[in-house]
Scaffold this motif. Sequence first.
Motif, mmCIF file in Angstrom:
data_model
loop_
_atom_site.group_PDB
_atom_site.id
_atom_site.type_symbol
_atom_site.label_atom_id
_atom_site.label_comp_id
_atom_site.label_asym_id
_atom_site.label_seq_id
_atom_site.Cartn_x
_atom_site.Cartn_y
_atom_site.Cartn_z
ATOM 1 N N GLY A 24 0.802 -1.216 0.000
ATOM 2 C CA GLY A 24 0.000 0.000 0.000
ATOM 3 C C GLY A 24 0.835 1.265 0.000
ATOM 4 N N CYS A 25 2.150 1.103 0.177
ATOM 5 C CA CYS A 25 3.048 2.264 0.204
ATOM 6 C C CYS A 25 4.104 2.179 -0.895
ATOM 7 C CB CYS A 25 3.740 2.365 1.560
ATOM 8 S SG CYS A 25 2.596 2.611 2.935
ATOM 9 N N VAL A 26 4.794 1.025 -0.969
ATOM 10 C CA VAL A 26 5.858 0.827 -1.954
ATOM 11 C C VAL A 26 5.395 -0.061 -3.102
ATOM 12 C CG1 VAL A 26 8.242 0.040 -2.274
ATOM 13 C CG2 VAL A 26 7.578 1.145 -0.136
ATOM 14 N N HIS A 27 4.467 -0.967 -2.820
ATOM 15 C CA HIS A 27 3.844 -1.788 -3.879
ATOM 16 C C HIS A 27 2.383 -2.009 -3.518
ATOM 17 C CE1 HIS A 27 3.566 -5.520 -1.532
ATOM 18 N NE2 HIS A 27 4.834 -5.373 -1.170
ATOM 19 N N ASP A 28 1.613 -2.482 -4.491
ATOM 20 C CA ASP A 28 0.173 -2.695 -4.268
ATOM 21 C C ASP A 28 -0.201 -4.172 -4.204
ATOM 22 O OD1 ASP A 28 0.406 -3.519 -6.906
ATOM 23 O OD2 ASP A 28 -1.069 -2.102 -7.717
ATOM 24 N N GLY A 29 0.791 -5.020 -3.939
ATOM 25 C CA GLY A 29 0.540 -6.451 -3.897
ATOM 26 C C GLY A 29 0.689 -7.114 -5.240
ATOM 27 N N ILE A 30 0.900 -6.298 -6.281
ATOM 28 C CA ILE A 30 1.076 -6.817 -7.642
ATOM 29 C C ILE A 30 2.336 -6.242 -8.288
ATOM 30 C CG2 ILE A 30 0.078 -6.927 -9.970
ATOM 31 C CD1 ILE A 30 -2.689 -6.818 -8.671
ATOM 32 N N LYS A 38 10.964 6.082 -6.475
ATOM 33 C CA LYS A 38 11.814 7.251 -6.758
ATOM 34 C C LYS A 38 12.071 8.063 -5.487
ATOM 35 C CE LYS A 38 10.314 7.736 -11.578
ATOM 36 N NZ LYS A 38 9.543 8.572 -12.540
ATOM 37 N N ALA A 39 11.042 8.221 -4.658
ATOM 38 C CA ALA A 39 11.197 8.995 -3.423
ATOM 39 C C ALA A 39 12.193 8.334 -2.483
ATOM 40 C CB ALA A 39 9.840 9.144 -2.737
ATOM 41 N N LEU A 40 12.134 7.003 -2.372
ATOM 42 C CA LEU A 40 13.067 6.291 -1.489
ATOM 43 C C LEU A 40 14.479 6.300 -2.060
ATOM 44 C CD1 LEU A 40 10.885 3.240 -0.375
ATOM 45 C CD2 LEU A 40 11.274 5.412 0.812
ATOM 46 N N ALA A 76 16.401 1.054 -3.499
ATOM 47 C CA ALA A 76 15.336 1.814 -2.838
ATOM 48 C C ALA A 76 15.270 1.516 -1.340
ATOM 49 C CB ALA A 76 13.988 1.518 -3.494
ATOM 50 N N TRP A 77 16.105 0.598 -0.848
ATOM 51 C CA TRP A 77 16.052 0.225 0.568
ATOM 52 C C TRP A 77 17.401 -0.313 1.031
ATOM 53 C CZ3 TRP A 77 16.959 -5.016 1.329
ATOM 54 C CH2 TRP A 77 16.770 -5.846 0.215
ATOM 55 N N ASP A 78 17.570 -0.323 2.363
ATOM 56 C CA ASP A 78 18.823 -0.813 2.949
ATOM 57 C C ASP A 78 18.678 -2.161 3.629
ATOM 58 O OD1 ASP A 78 20.953 1.483 2.795
ATOM 59 O OD2 ASP A 78 19.085 2.475 3.326
ATOM 60 N N ALA A 281 -3.225 10.244 15.512
ATOM 61 C CA ALA A 281 -2.624 11.557 15.296
ATOM 62 C C ALA A 281 -1.258 11.429 14.638
ATOM 63 C CB ALA A 281 -2.501 12.304 16.624
ATOM 64 N N PRO A 282 -1.215 11.041 13.356
ATOM 65 C CA PRO A 282 0.074 11.010 12.662
ATOM 66 C C PRO A 282 0.665 12.417 12.564
ATOM 67 C CG PRO A 282 -1.741 10.769 11.106
ATOM 68 C CD PRO A 282 -2.334 10.671 12.474
ATOM 69 N N THR A 283 1.981 12.490 12.478
ATOM 70 C CA THR A 283 2.649 13.780 12.383
ATOM 71 C C THR A 283 2.348 14.455 11.057
ATOM 72 O OG1 THR A 283 4.446 12.697 13.608
ATOM 73 C CG2 THR A 283 4.848 14.933 12.811
ATOM 74 N N PHE A 284 2.404 13.656 9.995
ATOM 75 C CA PHE A 284 2.173 14.153 8.646
ATOM 76 C C PHE A 284 1.218 13.216 7.902
ATOM 77 C CE2 PHE A 284 6.672 14.963 9.796
ATOM 78 C CZ PHE A 284 6.672 16.347 9.815
ATOM 79 N N ALA A 285 0.660 13.727 6.801
ATOM 80 C CA ALA A 285 -0.162 12.898 5.920
ATOM 81 C C ALA A 285 0.125 13.283 4.464
ATOM 82 C CB ALA A 285 -1.648 13.070 6.225
ATOM 83 N N ILE A 286 -0.001 12.304 3.583
ATOM 84 C CA ILE A 286 0.218 12.525 2.156
ATOM 85 C C ILE A 286 -0.662 11.523 1.411
ATOM 86 C CG2 ILE A 286 2.123 10.875 1.983
ATOM 87 C CD1 ILE A 286 3.520 12.816 0.069
ATOM 88 N N GLY A 287 -1.095 11.896 0.210
ATOM 89 C CA GLY A 287 -1.941 10.980 -0.561
ATOM 90 C C GLY A 287 -1.234 9.674 -0.882
ATOM 91 N N TYR A 288 -0.069 9.804 -1.507
ATOM 92 C CA TYR A 288 0.732 8.641 -1.885
ATOM 93 C C TYR A 288 2.206 8.976 -1.663
ATOM 94 C CZ TYR A 288 -3.584 7.224 -4.127
ATOM 95 O OH TYR A 288 -4.900 6.878 -4.351
ATOM 96 N N LEU A 289 2.989 7.983 -1.360
ATOM 97 C CA LEU A 289 4.419 8.197 -1.158
ATOM 98 C C LEU A 289 5.038 8.624 -2.482
ATOM 99 C CD1 LEU A 289 6.800 8.119 0.754
ATOM 100 C CD2 LEU A 289 7.069 5.676 0.246
ATOM 101 N N ARG A 290 5.632 9.806 -2.469
ATOM 102 C CA ARG A 290 6.234 10.355 -3.682
ATOM 103 C C ARG A 290 7.319 11.370 -3.318
ATOM 104 N NH1 ARG A 290 0.704 12.257 -3.778
ATOM 105 N NH2 ARG A 290 0.589 14.455 -3.175
#
Length: 290
Positions: A24-30, A38-40, A76-78, A281-290
């Motif tokens: 739901g953040c980096v992939h959609d299960g497919i 790109k953001a990561l 994209a990850w460590d 109460a998340p600190t920030f919110a965004i539609g999609y990770l970008r």
Amino acid sequence: MTRIVSNLAEISHQYDALFVDLWGCVHDGIKALPDAVKALQAYRQSGGKVVLVTNSPRPRVGVEKQLVHFGVPEDAWDTIATSGDSARSAMYRGAVGEKVYFIGERRDQDFFRPLDILENPVEITQVPLDEAEGIVCAGPFDPMADLDVMRPDFLLAKQYGLKLLCANPDIVVDRGETREWCAGALAALYTEMGGESLYFGKPHPPIYDLARRRLSALGKPIADDRILAIGDGVLTDIAGAMGEDIDSLFITGGLAREETRTCTDPDASALKSYLSEQMSAPTFAIGYLR
């Protein structure tokens, strides 16, 4: 008050590491989500560390293979921390006995891979329910089936006093456009029926302990106030971050897409109502990770 941001780069300079949810953040299960990748990649190029913290019941090596299949590149990850690894460690320490009844799909058998990092792990044998000392749940036998099909087994298990080890506390995930049940839904049902469920993924502490250890192994330890948790689940990703006193970025276009009226960005009024209803109460919110 939760601040809506337009992209990760707007806030990422405040943090030395990210704890990033996958589904739901980096992939959609497919497939991989290109903007998230790109953001990561950009964050890592700036010197930040990315720990993928997932409620997948699979061992880390299984998630690595899955990422390749989905098209998520290695740059994209460590490192990765999975609820599966955290739960496997507990199982091999004898948390639910040596003879276990396994609930999950055939592909989840990797959960029983040997765990060499433990000294004198218990020997685990999979047995029928009426011979079991405990239950290990990686997910439903059929993720599309009504949960009530498990009530007869759970009633018997409760009478036996069996504990259920939940390898994935997520309630649901969206595979593309299809919503599926996860192990967390079965654990919740078992608890509702009077049984005892043990959790090792988000929002519970063991997976964050594992994530910090994996992060420290990359170099020097990083303080919690320099870590940002990213995820689309208020009951898992955001609740876990709040419990650990870690700042969080809520991806509204995932599980709560409809409730937050997210197209490109969340509707501010809908987001406020949803978070109030969820007491989150998340600190920030965004539609999609970008």
